[in-house]
Design a protein around this motif. Structure first.
Motif, PDB file in Angstrom:
ATOM      1  N   VAL A 895      15.461  47.507  35.168  1.00 24.46           N
ATOM      2  CA  VAL A 895      16.684  47.485  35.302  1.00 24.46           C
ATOM      3  C   VAL A 895      17.353  46.466  34.655  1.00 24.46           C
ATOM      4  CG1 VAL A 895      18.530  47.059  37.042  1.00 24.46           C
ATOM      5  CG2 VAL A 895      16.790  48.977  37.423  1.00 24.46           C
ATOM      6  N   ARG A 896      16.488  45.273  34.859  1.00 22.80           N
ATOM      7  CA  ARG A 896      16.774  43.905  33.935  1.00 22.80           C
ATOM      8  C   ARG A 896      16.926  44.047  32.515  1.00 22.80           C
ATOM      9  NH1 ARG A 896      13.071  41.352  36.235  1.00 22.80           N
ATOM     10  NH2 ARG A 896      11.716  41.099  34.108  1.00 22.80           N
ATOM     11  N   GLU A 897      15.899  44.740  31.869  1.00 18.06           N
ATOM     12  CA  GLU A 897      15.865  44.853  30.625  1.00 18.06           C
ATOM     13  C   GLU A 897      17.102  45.844  30.164  1.00 18.06           C
ATOM     14  OE1 GLU A 897      12.052  46.649  29.853  1.00 18.06           O
ATOM     15  OE2 GLU A 897      10.976  44.913  29.700  1.00 18.06           O
ATOM     16  N   TYR A 898      17.553  46.672  30.923  1.00 15.65           N
ATOM     17  CA  TYR A 898      18.682  47.329  30.605  1.00 15.65           C
ATOM     18  C   TYR A 898      19.732  46.595  30.355  1.00 15.65           C
ATOM     19  CZ  TYR A 898      22.473  50.749  31.213  1.00 15.65           C
ATOM     20  OH  TYR A 898      23.806  51.244  31.165  1.00 15.65           O
ATOM     21  N   ALA A 899      20.053  45.686  31.730  1.00 17.24           N
ATOM     22  CA  ALA A 899      21.062  44.904  31.909  1.00 17.24           C
ATOM     23  C   ALA A 899      21.195  43.903  30.582  1.00 17.24           C
ATOM     24  CB  ALA A 899      21.117  44.236  33.096  1.00 17.24           C
ATOM     25  N   GLU A 900      19.854  43.361  30.281  1.00 16.09           N
ATOM     26  CA  GLU A 900      20.101  42.341  29.066  1.00 16.09           C
ATOM     27  C   GLU A 900      20.110  43.182  27.822  1.00 16.09           C
ATOM     28  OE1 GLU A 900      16.082  40.956  29.421  1.00 16.09           O
ATOM     29  OE2 GLU A 900      16.301  39.427  30.878  1.00 16.09           O
ATOM     30  N   ALA A 901      19.829  44.480  27.622  1.00 19.94           N
ATOM     31  CA  ALA A 901      20.063  44.914  26.390  1.00 19.94           C
ATOM     32  C   ALA A 901      21.518  45.363  26.374  1.00 19.94           C
ATOM     33  CB  ALA A 901      19.100  46.295  26.112  1.00 19.94           C
ATOM     34  N   LEU A 902      22.171  45.524  27.373  1.00 21.59           N
ATOM     35  CA  LEU A 902      23.432  46.038  27.435  1.00 21.59           C
ATOM     36  C   LEU A 902      24.311  44.816  27.024  1.00 21.59           C
ATOM     37  CD1 LEU A 902      26.008  48.119  27.978  1.00 21.59           C
ATOM     38  CD2 LEU A 902      25.894  47.495  30.438  1.00 21.59           C
ATOM     39  N   ALA A 903      24.020  43.680  27.778  1.00 26.15           N
ATOM     40  CA  ALA A 903      24.716  42.265  27.531  1.00 26.15           C
ATOM     41  C   ALA A 903      24.702  42.224  26.156  1.00 26.15           C
ATOM     42  CB  ALA A 903      24.278  41.343  28.208  1.00 26.15           C
ATOM     43  N   LEU A 904      23.551  42.002  25.517  1.00 23.98           N
ATOM     44  CA  LEU A 904      23.263  41.719  24.184  1.00 23.98           C
ATOM     45  C   LEU A 904      24.100  42.606  23.130  1.00 23.98           C
ATOM     46  CD1 LEU A 904      21.775  39.882  22.075  1.00 23.98           C
ATOM     47  CD2 LEU A 904      19.839  41.521  22.064  1.00 23.98           C
ATOM     48  N   TYR A 905      23.769  43.913  23.426  1.00 24.95           N
ATOM     49  CA  TYR A 905      24.580  44.872  22.564  1.00 24.95           C
ATOM     50  C   TYR A 905      26.122  44.591  22.567  1.00 24.95           C
ATOM     51  CZ  TYR A 905      26.342  49.146  20.739  1.00 24.95           C
ATOM     52  OH  TYR A 905      27.187  50.394  20.049  1.00 24.95           O
ATOM     53  N   ARG A 906      26.547  44.383  23.694  1.00 19.51           N
ATOM     54  CA  ARG A 906      28.215  44.117  23.875  1.00 19.51           C
ATOM     55  C   ARG A 906      28.282  42.925  23.162  1.00 19.51           C
ATOM     56  NH1 ARG A 906      29.241  45.732  30.237  1.00 19.51           N
ATOM     57  NH2 ARG A 906      29.357  48.087  29.814  1.00 19.51           N
ATOM     58  N   GLU A 907      27.465  41.702  23.274  1.00 19.36           N
ATOM     59  CA  GLU A 907      27.773  40.356  22.798  1.00 19.36           C
ATOM     60  C   GLU A 907      27.968  40.647  21.185  1.00 19.36           C
ATOM     61  OE1 GLU A 907      25.910  35.854  22.419  1.00 19.36           O
ATOM     62  OE2 GLU A 907      25.155  37.463  23.864  1.00 19.36           O
TER      63      GLU A 907
END
Length: 1085
Positions: A895-907
């Motif tokens: 879940v944490r890796e998914y959230a980090e990947a989502l945030a980085l992708y959006r950024e």
């Protein structure tokens, strides 16, 4: 200026804009009048406001250039004149101002390095400059106060240090960046000639004849050039940013892929159990799917076996072909029987025709012989009848005369002459035999002499060859090249001269024999026998060089005796012979034996002689056994023995070489061997010459005897002819007078009896001839009939033979087809048997798969898909399960890796979108800025033109400025007073003073449209006459009155006594250099 791109520039530009507005308003009011103030109208008591920031309050120089101390100079806030003679330090003050404010040495045009400004024999030079810092736009008022003091030290090693102090003398900073910030804030531009126009820059501008230079000066003065560079830099930055955006977009794809993978992992965490269940169902389905496929294979195989068993086409084709073969063989046997019968009959007829032909020959020969006998007897009969008629006539004539005695005498004389004739004829026969024998003896003697002369010629040629070889060896003691010919050294000298003169593209190489040596000198004869004529050959790189070499050879050799020229491109490396060269552990190749430093020679011998595929085998017997009885090694074409014999796999050639001519090393040994040979040849030559002389002498004697015998023969033949003529004459006379009648009658009776006998003989011969004639005709008829029958049989045999050949061809074809069909039938039966065996194995495998599938799933499942798709799905699920099994118990991490990947992708997505928007906005801004830049450039150029025309009016001149922004040129046209209207010309046609005044007008025009806290003008009036100088000063003072918030510093060597007395004009009078005083003081006017 490229360093000044901070926020300070923005503030400075803002200040500058507001000031330009004020100036423009005031300029607009002043331009209406078109008149400037003169000295007499200059206000004397007015105290206008002064500038607040950037004005130079004072400057002090120490050990600068050639001055020990100058200053301090306290400058006024408005107009300052620095007056002094040459060398007094006027330009030094201006140079110190540029260097002290951080300018480079090259900007001053007075030196190339800072150490050039340090006084000789001094360690450092000091410059102190104080700048005003007042008002609302002051720079860090709370830190520096009302005055910023800049202390600049220049060392003799070329280094520099800064000290920025406040008004109270406190050190604030010693960094160049702080000084740069202050200059940007005050809008001080050291490299702008409008702010500071040095003496050298003024001269360059005055003497410049290029419109391009004037345009560059305008662009630099108005800062348009800096704006243009900034825009170019922005465009470059925009391009780099766009490239970065493209790279970020590529990275964004990878981030998106990683994000989707992590999202998939996140979404499928809850379906882990479901995937296992699906995997188990897929395994069951896979088991029964394999059973289904095996069943399908078994059914298909059974159908194929049944189809193949019912497929009897091969058997039918075989039977049909066998029937055709039997029919063909039967027909062929019948034709063979007919041919054999005809052939037997033809052979018997041929034997019979041969017998008849032989009989015909015998009969014909007998017929001819009998015909000869017949005609001989008939001729004798006719001769006898003629003699009988002649005797009767003579008898009749003799009866009337009496000449018996004379006839007897003549008959006696005739008998004697006939005997003499017979003796002479015998003698002629003997003489003919003797002439024939003597001619044969002379012919044999000449043949022997020719043989001796041929031997003598061969020995002479051998002797001359060995003598020439001896002379070559003697000459080669001093020059080894003479082994290859007496003309070779001269030819090589000619080649060298031609190469030096550039006639050759590449210098020819040769002779080849002089460029090689041998690892084993005992193999010299073998190598020379192998290379032969190539030993004296030359190598050329191209056909042009070959033509030049042919021309040089024609000067040293006759046309028929020139060395061979080989044309092959020169290379720096020997060919790569991997896979082509013969290799043997015992026998070397010719290439292995030869040593040469030139790759050209080795490549030439490889191309022309193939030395890589020729072996050298020393012993003859071993060479024969190795090359002809055994199998030669790979790539071996031929071999040579140590004696030079040439050995091929199917033939052997003996060498005629006894000694090496070119590669032999011991000259004395060869010379010692040549001496006995020459003596022996000389002796043989002498012996043969004596034999030839002896045989020639014998031939001359025999020819003399032969001629004597021929003369004797000719005389004897003449005597025979004379005797024959006498006999003929006597016989003719005897015929006319025959006196012996009784003798004649007796002869007549005998002749009559002879005639009767001859008639009988003729009759018998006629009968025998008719008999042979009939026999020949009978045999000819039989032979003709036999030949006709033979020809008829031959004609009958031709179609039969054609038919036989056709049938044999068909029979062979059908037999071949029969064999092929038999093979096909056997292959078909073997295939059916193999299919049955495979069916048994497949049925066994099917049972095994059914058992396994029942264990996995007792109930048979309906399978819709194929094993390939099910296997792929199982593999995919196993991979997914393996991935999730590896992360089992770490759901929080997923879940944490998914959230980090989502945030980085959006950024990153937002960054790329913002950058793209920024680039688009920048495109629009730059387009607008470019338009504004063009408007500003047009506005400044128009204003500059107006101000320039107004200033020219002060001199009663007129002119114009023509701007060509496309070609970046500026043309200044001026018409001095008194010139015609069409006499307007450029500044190059003006006098020095007029040109200086025009330059001042141009500078004032630029001052009107540009911003700077102070203006410095060095020796602006040096080329003006007093009238132009007065007008120029009037213009300068008028401008300074209008721009009272700016500071003006004018440097002039001329007097300032004519200047008006006013408080805002300050004059600094410098002492002459020989008076070592810094300054007399300030003089206020």
């Amino acid at each position: 200026m490229s360093k000044r791109k901070g926020s300070v520039i923005t503030n400075a530009v803002a200040v500058k804009t507001s000031r330009v507005t004020v100036v423009d308003a005031k300029d607009a009011t002043e331009d209406k009048n078109n008149q400037g103030p003169s000295f007499k109208h200059f206000p004397k008591t007015a105290q206008p406001a002064t500038g607040d920031i950037g004005i130079i309050e004072s400057i002090t120089l120490k050990n600068f250039m050639c001055h020990h101390l100058l200053g301090p100079f306290q400058f006024g806030p408005n107009v300052n004149f620095i007056v002094g003679n040459n060398g007094s330090g006027k330009s030094a003050i201006l140079t110190a101002l540029i260097v002290g404010l951080g300018g480079k040495a090259t900007v001053t045009n007075r030196g190339i390095s800072l150490k050039d400004f340090v006084k000789t024999n001094e360690n450092a030079a000091d410059i102190t400059i104080k700048l005003r810092n007042r008002g609302p736009d002051a720079y860090k008022m709370d830190v520096y106060g009302n005055t910023i003091s800049i202390e600049h030290r220049l060392s003799s090693d070329g280094s520099r240090t800064y000290k920025l102090k406040s008004k109270s003398g406190n050190l604030i900073s010693n960094k160049k960046e702080e000084l740069t910030t202050i200059l940007d804030h005050f809008n001080i531009q050291l490299d702008n000639p409008v702010s500071i126009l040095s003496q050298e820059m003024s001269k360059q501008f005055l003497h410049s004849k290029s419109d391009t230079d004037k345009y560059k000066f305008f662009m630099k003065a108005t800062l348009l050039e800096q704006m243009k560079r900034d825009y170019i830099y922005i465009k470059h930055t925009k391009t780099v940013t766009r490239q970065q955006v493209q790279r970020h977009e590529e990275c964004l794809k990878d981030l998106k892929q990683e994000f989707l993978q992590r999202k998939e992992r996140y979404e499928n965490v809850s379906s882990f159990t479901e995937m296992k269940s699906v995997l188990e169902n897929l395994k069951k389905t896979m088991a029964w799917c394999l059973v289904r496929e095996k069943e399908q294979l078994v059914e298909q195989l059974k159908a194929d076996i049944e189809k193949e068993e019912n497929h009897n086409i091969h058997q039918e084709n075989l039977q049909l072909c066998q029937t055709k073969v039997i029919q063909m063989e039967k027909k062929l046997q019948e034709i063979k029987s007919q041919l054999d019968r005809i052939r037997e009959e033809q052979e018997s007829l041929t034997e019979e025709s041969l017998k008849l032909k032989e009989q015909d020959k015998v009969t014909g020969r007998a017929h001819k012989e009998q015909e000869v006998v017949y005609f001989r007897a008939l001729n004798k009969l006719k001769q006898s009848e003629k003699e009988q008629d002649l005797l009767q006539k003579k008898t009749t004539k003799a009866k009337a005369s009496d000449g018996e005695t004379e006839y007897a005498k003549r008959q006696k004389t005739l008998c004697g002459l006939r005997e003499q004739l017979e003796e002479l004829e015998n003698k002629c026969t003997q003489l003919n035999d003797e002439v024939k024998n003597k001619r044969q003896a002379v012919f044999k003697g000449k043949e022997e002499r020719d043989k001796l002369r041929l031997e003598e010629k061969n020995i002479q040629a051998s002797y001359e060859s060995k003598l020439k070889r001896k002379n070559q060896l003697l000459a080669s003691r001093s020059n080894k090249l003479k082994r290859f010919g007496d003309s070779v050294p001269d030819l090589l000298d000619s080649i060298t001269e031609a190469h030096v003169s550039g006639r050759f593209v590449k210098k020819p190489v040769g002779p080849i024999g002089s460029c090689i040596s041998l690892k084993d000198p005992t193999l010299a004869v073998a190598v020379e026998c192998c290379l032969r004529s190539f030993m004296k050959a030359f190598c050329c790189d191209n056909y042009k060089d070959e033509a030049v070499l042919q021309e040089l050879m024609s000067q040293h050799y006759p046309k028929s005796n020139r060395p061979q020229i080989i044309v092959c491109p020169f290379s720096e490396k020997v060919y790569n012979l991997h896979g082509r060269k013969v290799c043997h552990p015992e026998f070397p190749s010719v290439m292995d034996v030869i040593i040469s430093t030139s790759p050209v020679i080795m490549n030439c011998l490889i191309d022309m002689r193939g030395i890589e595929s020729i072996l050298i085998i020393k012993e003859k017997a071993k060479a024969r056994r190795f090359m002809q009885r055994g199998r030669p090694p790979k790539n071996c074409r031929e071999a040579f023995t140590v004696e030079g014999d040439q050995v091929y796999p199917n033939r052997y050639y003996t060498s005629d070489f006894s000694m090496a001519k070119y590669l032999g090393g011991d000259l004395e040994t060869e010379l010692s061997m040549l001496e006995p040979d020459l003596e022996n040849l000389q002796a043989q030559l002498s012996r043969f010459q004596l034999q030839v002389a002896s045989v020639t002498e014998d031939i001359v004697g025999m020819e003399s005897k032969l001629n004597s015998t021929i003369m004797t023969l000719k005389k004897t033949v003449a005597s025979v002819n004379q005797v024959k003529a006498t006999i003929t004459e006597l016989e003719t006379a005897a015929e006319d007078q025959i006196d012996d009648i009784s003798s004649l009658e007796e002869v007549a009776q005998e002749n009559q009896l002879k005639i009767e006998a001859e008639k009988q003989t003729v009759h018998e011969a006629q009968t025998e001839l008719d008999k042979y004639q009939k026999m020949a005709e009978d045999i000819g008829c039989k032979y003709s009939s036999v030949r006709e029958r033979i020809d008829q049989l031959s004609e009958e045999m031709e179609p039969l033979r054609d038919e036989q050949l056709k049938l044999e061809t068909e029979c062979v074809k059908h037999e071949r087809n029969l064999k092929t069909l038999e093979n096909k039938l056997n292959s078909h039966e073997d295939n059916v048997q193999a299919m049955k065996s495979e069916l048994t194995q497949r049925e066994e495998q099917l049972q095994e798969y059914v058992v396994k599938a029942t264990k996995i799933s007792p109930e048979r499942l309906h399978v819709p898909g194929s094993t390939k798709s099910i296997d792929a799905e199982i593999t995919r699920l196993k991979k997914k399960i393996k991935v999730y099994e590896s992360s089992h118990g770490e759901q929080e991490q997923v879940v944490r890796e998914y959230a980090e990947a989502l945030a980085l992708y959006r950024e990153k997505t937002n960054q790329v979108r913002d950058l793209q928007r920024f680039i688009d906005q920048l495109d629009n801004i730059m387009s607008d800025r470019q338009n504004r830049y063009k408007i500003l450039r047009r506005s400044l150029s128009v204003r500059c033109k107006l101000y320039f025309n107004n200033f020219l009016i002060k001199l009663n001149c007129c002119g114009s400025m023509i701007f060509d922004h496309n070609n970046e040129t500026l043309s200044i046209l001026v018409k001095p007073p008194g010139w015609d209207d069409d006499g307007v010309s450029d500044m190059r046609s003006l006098s020095g003073g007029e040109r200086s005044f025009s330059t001042v007008c141009f500078m004032l025009s630029l001052w009107e449209i540009t911003e700077s806290p102070f203006r410095c003008l060095d020796e602006f009036d040096v080329y003006m006459d007093m009238h132009n100088r007065r007008i120029s000063l009037d213009l300068l003072l008028e401008l300074s009155e209008r721009q009272h918030f700016r500071q003006f510093i004018f440097i002039t060597p001329l007097t300032t006594s004519s200047l008006p007395k006013t408080s805002h004009i300050k004059i600094h009078q410098l002492q002459d250099p020989e008076e070592n005083q810094s300054e007399t003081g300030d003089e206020n006017a």
